[in-house]
Design a protein around this motif. Structure first.
Motif, mmCIF file in Angstrom:
data_model
loop_
_atom_site.group_PDB
_atom_site.id
_atom_site.type_symbol
_atom_site.label_atom_id
_atom_site.label_comp_id
_atom_site.label_asym_id
_atom_site.label_seq_id
_atom_site.Cartn_x
_atom_site.Cartn_y
_atom_site.Cartn_z
ATOM 1 N N PHE A 59 4.879 81.555 49.787
ATOM 2 C CA PHE A 59 5.469 82.186 50.963
ATOM 3 C C PHE A 59 4.807 81.659 52.234
ATOM 4 O O PHE A 59 3.583 81.565 52.313
ATOM 5 N N GLY A 60 5.633 81.322 53.224
ATOM 6 C CA GLY A 60 5.121 80.903 54.521
ATOM 7 C C GLY A 60 4.618 79.471 54.579
ATOM 8 O O GLY A 60 4.044 79.060 55.589
ATOM 9 N N CYS A 61 4.831 78.689 53.548
ATOM 10 C CA CYS A 61 4.338 77.309 53.506
ATOM 11 C C CYS A 61 5.304 76.378 54.240
ATOM 12 O O CYS A 61 6.453 76.208 53.820
ATOM 13 N N GLY A 62 4.843 75.795 55.324
ATOM 14 C CA GLY A 62 5.666 74.876 56.105
ATOM 15 C C GLY A 62 6.062 73.624 55.338
ATOM 16 O O GLY A 62 7.176 73.115 55.489
ATOM 17 N N TYR A 63 5.155 73.116 54.516
ATOM 18 C CA TYR A 63 5.469 71.926 53.719
ATOM 19 C C TYR A 63 6.543 72.246 52.677
ATOM 20 O O TYR A 63 7.420 71.418 52.402
ATOM 21 N N CYS A 64 6.476 73.430 52.113
ATOM 22 C CA CYS A 64 7.493 73.863 51.147
ATOM 23 C C CYS A 64 8.849 73.936 51.838
ATOM 24 O O CYS A 64 9.865 73.475 51.301
ATOM 25 N N TYR A 65 8.856 74.492 53.031
ATOM 26 C CA TYR A 65 10.089 74.609 53.811
ATOM 27 C C TYR A 65 10.689 73.235 54.078
ATOM 28 O O TYR A 65 11.890 73.030 53.900
ATOM 29 N N ARG A 66 9.862 72.288 54.501
ATOM 30 C CA ARG A 66 10.346 70.930 54.793
ATOM 31 C C ARG A 66 10.945 70.268 53.555
ATOM 32 O O ARG A 66 11.987 69.611 53.629
ATOM 33 N N ALA A 67 10.283 70.424 52.424
ATOM 34 C CA ALA A 67 10.784 69.818 51.184
ATOM 35 C C ALA A 67 12.141 70.421 50.805
ATOM 36 O O ALA A 67 13.084 69.699 50.464
ATOM 37 N N LYS A 68 12.252 71.735 50.899
ATOM 38 C CA LYS A 68 13.515 72.396 50.568
ATOM 39 C C LYS A 68 14.610 71.983 51.545
ATOM 40 O O LYS A 68 15.751 71.758 51.140
#
Length: 87
Positions: A12-21
């Motif tokens: 939750f709240g991970c910017g890198y995760c958001y970018r990958a998705k």
């Protein structure tokens, strides 16, 4: 050609995760997301699949470990991601 299975371990709240998705969504590719924020069985599974994992996201395409967000972006820049996605 079959549709590749994409799995992303996130927090939750991970910017890198958001970018990958966001990259997968921009390409119109479906993915399975596993939230490991609180640990649990999915985090244990992630570590079993790639014991060196210390950060998220950890991304797998057809059971092949791709790496994290920066690795995914590098694959996209070089055109290799589209090859993995069967494009």
């Amino acid at each position: 050609m079959s549709i590749p299975r994409i799995e992303i371990y996130t927090k939750f709240g991970c910017g890198y995760c958001y970018r990958a998705k966001q990259l997968f969504e921009a390409k119109g590719v479906a993915y399975e997301e596993y939230d490991v924020t609180m640990g649990g069985p999915k985090k244990a599974e992630m570590l079993e699949r790639f014991p060196e994992a210390r950060t998220v996201p950890q991304i797998f395409i057809d059971d092949m470990h791709v790496g994290g967000c920066d690795d995914l972006m590098d694959l996209d820049r070089t055109g290799k991601l589209d090859m993995l996605l069967g494009r």
